[in-house]
Design a protein around this motif. Structure first.
Motif, PDB file in Angstrom:
ATOM      1  N   LYS A 279       0.837  -1.201   0.000  1.00  0.00           N
ATOM      2  CA  LYS A 279       0.000   0.000   0.000  1.00  0.00           C
ATOM      3  C   LYS A 279       0.873   1.253   0.000  1.00  0.00           C
ATOM      4  CE  LYS A 279      -1.746   1.505   3.842  1.00  0.00           C
ATOM      5  NZ  LYS A 279      -2.569   1.699   5.071  1.00  0.00           N
ATOM      6  N   ASN A 280       1.974   1.187   0.723  1.00  0.00           N
ATOM      7  CA  ASN A 280       2.875   2.342   0.794  1.00  0.00           C
ATOM      8  C   ASN A 280       3.764   2.455  -0.439  1.00  0.00           C
ATOM      9  OD1 ASN A 280       1.877   2.956   3.357  1.00  0.00           O
ATOM     10  ND2 ASN A 280       3.397   1.673   4.376  1.00  0.00           N
ATOM     11  N   LEU A 281       4.102   1.324  -1.059  1.00  0.00           N
ATOM     12  CA  LEU A 281       5.038   1.358  -2.190  1.00  0.00           C
ATOM     13  C   LEU A 281       4.374   1.748  -3.509  1.00  0.00           C
ATOM     14  CD1 LEU A 281       7.153  -1.811  -1.339  1.00  0.00           C
ATOM     15  CD2 LEU A 281       7.744   0.577  -0.948  1.00  0.00           C
ATOM     16  N   LYS A 282       3.086   1.500  -3.614  1.00  0.00           N
ATOM     17  CA  LYS A 282       2.294   1.973  -4.765  1.00  0.00           C
ATOM     18  C   LYS A 282       2.857   1.519  -6.115  1.00  0.00           C
ATOM     19  CE  LYS A 282       0.773   6.053  -2.167  1.00  0.00           C
ATOM     20  NZ  LYS A 282      -0.460   5.398  -1.700  1.00  0.00           N
ATOM     21  N   ARG A 283       3.173   0.236  -6.213  1.00  0.00           N
ATOM     22  CA  ARG A 283       3.611  -0.333  -7.486  1.00  0.00           C
ATOM     23  C   ARG A 283       2.690  -1.482  -7.885  1.00  0.00           C
ATOM     24  NH1 ARG A 283       4.866   2.709 -10.283  1.00  0.00           N
ATOM     25  NH2 ARG A 283       5.847   1.264 -11.743  1.00  0.00           N
ATOM     26  N   PRO A 284       2.611  -1.800  -9.178  1.00  0.00           N
ATOM     27  CA  PRO A 284       1.849  -2.986  -9.586  1.00  0.00           C
ATOM     28  C   PRO A 284       2.346  -4.203  -8.806  1.00  0.00           C
ATOM     29  CG  PRO A 284       2.459  -1.694 -11.499  1.00  0.00           C
ATOM     30  CD  PRO A 284       3.162  -1.070 -10.337  1.00  0.00           C
ATOM     31  N   PHE A 285       1.407  -5.026  -8.387  1.00  0.00           N
ATOM     32  CA  PHE A 285       1.745  -6.029  -7.378  1.00  0.00           C
ATOM     33  C   PHE A 285       0.925  -7.303  -7.587  1.00  0.00           C
ATOM     34  CE2 PHE A 285      -0.158  -7.470  -3.245  1.00  0.00           C
ATOM     35  CZ  PHE A 285       0.884  -8.275  -2.836  1.00  0.00           C
ATOM     36  N   LEU A 286       1.600  -8.431  -7.473  1.00  0.00           N
ATOM     37  CA  LEU A 286       0.947  -9.737  -7.476  1.00  0.00           C
ATOM     38  C   LEU A 286       1.331 -10.457  -6.189  1.00  0.00           C
ATOM     39  CD1 LEU A 286       1.525 -10.740 -11.202  1.00  0.00           C
ATOM     40  CD2 LEU A 286      -0.682 -10.249 -10.139  1.00  0.00           C
ATOM     41  N   GLY A 287       0.340 -10.684  -5.331  1.00  0.00           N
ATOM     42  CA  GLY A 287       0.606 -11.350  -4.060  1.00  0.00           C
ATOM     43  C   GLY A 287       0.709 -12.847  -4.229  1.00  0.00           C
ATOM     44  N   LEU A 288       1.674 -13.447  -3.545  1.00  0.00           N
ATOM     45  CA  LEU A 288       1.930 -14.882  -3.646  1.00  0.00           C
ATOM     46  C   LEU A 288       1.803 -15.539  -2.284  1.00  0.00           C
ATOM     47  CD1 LEU A 288       5.170 -14.840  -5.838  1.00  0.00           C
ATOM     48  CD2 LEU A 288       2.801 -15.030  -6.640  1.00  0.00           C
ATOM     49  N   TYR A 289       1.206 -16.724  -2.259  1.00  0.00           N
ATOM     50  CA  TYR A 289       1.271 -17.516  -1.047  1.00  0.00           C
ATOM     51  C   TYR A 289       1.816 -18.896  -1.382  1.00  0.00           C
ATOM     52  CZ  TYR A 289       0.685 -19.604   3.399  1.00  0.00           C
ATOM     53  OH  TYR A 289       0.975 -20.217   4.595  1.00  0.00           O
ATOM     54  N   GLY A 290       3.068 -19.088  -1.078  1.00  0.00           N
ATOM     55  CA  GLY A 290       3.695 -20.390  -1.209  1.00  0.00           C
ATOM     56  C   GLY A 290       4.286 -20.811   0.108  1.00  0.00           C
ATOM     57  N   ALA A 291       3.781 -20.181   1.214  1.00  0.00           N
ATOM     58  CA  ALA A 291       4.404 -20.365   2.524  1.00  0.00           C
ATOM     59  C   ALA A 291       5.904 -20.064   2.386  1.00  0.00           C
ATOM     60  CB  ALA A 291       4.123 -21.759   3.079  1.00  0.00           C
ATOM     61  N   CYS A 292       6.750 -20.941   2.886  1.00  0.00           N
ATOM     62  CA  CYS A 292       8.180 -20.633   2.883  1.00  0.00           C
ATOM     63  C   CYS A 292       8.847 -20.855   1.533  1.00  0.00           C
ATOM     64  CB  CYS A 292       8.885 -21.441   3.968  1.00  0.00           C
ATOM     65  SG  CYS A 292       8.173 -21.168   5.601  1.00  0.00           S
ATOM     66  N   SER A 293       8.075 -21.260   0.526  1.00  0.00           N
ATOM     67  CA  SER A 293       8.616 -21.334  -0.837  1.00  0.00           C
ATOM     68  C   SER A 293       8.386 -20.032  -1.602  1.00  0.00           C
ATOM     69  CB  SER A 293       7.956 -22.487  -1.600  1.00  0.00           C
ATOM     70  OG  SER A 293       6.584 -22.197  -1.896  1.00  0.00           O
ATOM     71  N   THR A 294       7.792 -19.026  -0.956  1.00  0.00           N
ATOM     72  CA  THR A 294       7.342 -17.814  -1.645  1.00  0.00           C
ATOM     73  C   THR A 294       8.477 -17.064  -2.328  1.00  0.00           C
ATOM     74  OG1 THR A 294       5.442 -17.571  -0.165  1.00  0.00           O
ATOM     75  CG2 THR A 294       6.192 -15.595  -1.308  1.00  0.00           C
ATOM     76  N   MET A 295       9.643 -16.996  -1.708  1.00  0.00           N
ATOM     77  CA  MET A 295      10.748 -16.240  -2.293  1.00  0.00           C
ATOM     78  C   MET A 295      11.144 -16.825  -3.648  1.00  0.00           C
ATOM     79  SD  MET A 295      12.569 -13.580  -1.706  1.00  0.00           S
ATOM     80  CE  MET A 295      13.998 -12.784  -2.405  1.00  0.00           C
ATOM     81  N   VAL A 296      11.310 -18.122  -3.715  1.00  0.00           N
ATOM     82  CA  VAL A 296      11.704 -18.752  -4.979  1.00  0.00           C
ATOM     83  C   VAL A 296      10.553 -18.715  -5.976  1.00  0.00           C
ATOM     84  CG1 VAL A 296      12.502 -20.879  -6.075  1.00  0.00           C
ATOM     85  CG2 VAL A 296      13.467 -20.167  -3.880  1.00  0.00           C
ATOM     86  N   GLU A 297       9.329 -18.863  -5.508  1.00  0.00           N
ATOM     87  CA  GLU A 297       8.178 -18.749  -6.398  1.00  0.00           C
ATOM     88  C   GLU A 297       8.169 -17.381  -7.080  1.00  0.00           C
ATOM     89  OE1 GLU A 297       3.275 -19.094  -6.294  1.00  0.00           O
ATOM     90  OE2 GLU A 297       4.434 -19.382  -4.456  1.00  0.00           O
ATOM     91  N   GLY A 298       8.440 -16.328  -6.307  1.00  0.00           N
ATOM     92  CA  GLY A 298       8.499 -14.983  -6.885  1.00  0.00           C
ATOM     93  C   GLY A 298       9.631 -14.815  -7.871  1.00  0.00           C
ATOM     94  N   MET A 299      10.790 -15.375  -7.568  1.00  0.00           N
ATOM     95  CA  MET A 299      11.931 -15.291  -8.483  1.00  0.00           C
ATOM     96  C   MET A 299      11.661 -16.044  -9.772  1.00  0.00           C
ATOM     97  SD  MET A 299      14.940 -15.817  -5.649  1.00  0.00           S
ATOM     98  CE  MET A 299      16.274 -15.842  -6.839  1.00  0.00           C
ATOM     99  N   LEU A 300      11.030 -17.215  -9.658  1.00  0.00           N
ATOM    100  CA  LEU A 300      10.724 -18.028 -10.827  1.00  0.00           C
ATOM    101  C   LEU A 300       9.733 -17.322 -11.744  1.00  0.00           C
ATOM    102  CD1 LEU A 300      10.903 -20.653 -12.401  1.00  0.00           C
ATOM    103  CD2 LEU A 300       9.424 -21.720 -10.702  1.00  0.00           C
TER     104      LEU A 300
END
Length: 335
Positions: free
Chosen positions: A98-119
């Motif tokens: 909300k503060n960063l105001k950029r286009p955004f896609l939220g991910l829920y992969g639990a603790c795999s989320t970082m790699v999911e976002g990179m992929l």
């Protein structure tokens, strides 16, 4: 051109570049094994804010802003952000974005989320859709404990195989141009569930998913473990790490000499983290600090990096369901 290879993997024609990273941690993490690899260590787990959840939003916002600053870019140059956390409906991520105001896609992969976002970032960049994406993930020990286990005030004794959720956040800037290590391949994981129901047994629950993805990656891409200087998983801890080695050995694959789990790299033995670190930030802070620096120093040239996620919820646990798990992987290589 079809860039899919094998059953679950992709090979990038124009490998996107990780041009910068940033991380932030709490005081316990700052006293751990990776001192000197963090951009900022908070003095406490609130950092002057009113709640742990507000603090987690701050963690993510800081990591993203700092990564963009280190990239010598501006927020307006970021085409999209992929990010997620562990809390109800990505609560901390949404308030940060909300503060960063950029286009955004939220991910829920639990603790795999970082790699999911990179992929996903690499797929969109290689496909020519964007030129600069940020992938980020966060977790907060106190907020996660309150949601998934017991009120912190109860001081419940944890079993020996339990892990300690990392308070921290990591962010990577992935670009189509610049210098740095490249994301060359990716393997999308699938749900693996061995029927484990104990939410304190995260390592044993997630280890089979990590094994499944590592095995599939090697089959799809046609590599052996020796291709990589190191293979890293996200947050299996000491119990899960040993299970991964054992289960892969049963398949005829030996990774015992070039494999480590990020959950074993965060805390010192005397910090009472039991089996090690867990949480979305476990892999994120290690990648965005220690691993990225080793890549830039050419001390690591080729790594396979996996995010491991336990996809249970408070509802599924209360309904006595088993724990579905997943692992995603990316190859990161220096040019």
């Amino acid at each position: 051109m079809n860039k899919k290879q094998g059953m679950q993997s992709v090979v990038f024609t124009n490998p996107p570049i990780i041009t910068s990273t940033a991380n932030i941690v709490g005081p316990m993490e700052g006293k751990g094994l990776l001192q000197g690899y963090f951009d900022y260590i908070m003095p406490d787990n609130l950092n002057g804010l009113a709640s742990w959840e507000q603090c987690e939003s701050y963690l993510m916002e800081y990591a993203i802003k700092r990564a963009i600053e280190k990239d010598n870019s501006t927020m307006e140059e970021v085409d999209c952000v992929f990010a997620g956390d562990l809390l109800n409906q990505l609560m901390s991520t949404h308030f940060a974005m909300k503060n960063l105001k950029r286009p955004f896609l939220g991910l829920y992969g639990a603790c795999s989320t970082m790699v999911e976002g990179m992929l996903l970032s690499a797929i969109l960049l290689d496909g020519g859709f964007f030129s600069k994406i940020v992938a980020a993930a966060s977790s907060h020990h106190d907020a996660a404990e309150r949601q998934y286990r017991f009120p912190n005030e109860m001081g419940v004794q944890r079993p020996p195989g339990a892990q300690w959720t990392v308070t921290g956040s990591g962010a990577v800037v992935v670009s189509t141009s610049g210098s740095g290590p490249r994301i060359t391949t990716g393997t999308i994981g699938k749900i693996v569930d061995y029927g484990i129901k104990d939410p304190n047994a995260m390592g044993p629950a997630m280890a089979p998913a990590a094994v499944d993805t590592i095995w599939q990656h090697l089959q799809d891409i046609g590599r052996t473990p020796a291709y990589y200087d190191m293979i890293f998983t996200g947050d299996l801890g000491s119990v899960g790490r040993d299970l991964v080695i054992q289960l892969l050995q049963e398949k005829g694959v030996d990774i015992s000499t070039n494999y480590q789990d990020c959950g074993c790299m965060v805390y010192k033995e005397n910090q009472d983290a039991h089996a090690g670190a867990s949480g979305c930030a476990s892999s994120a802070i290690v990648l965005c600090g220690y691993i990225y620096k080793k890549l830039l120093q050419d001390k690591l040239k080729k790594i396979l990096f996996l995010g491991t996620g336990s996809l249970h919820s408070t509802t599924s646990y209360q309904q006595k369901e088993s724990i579905p798990c997943i692992a995603h992987a990316v190859s990161i290589e220096m040019p």
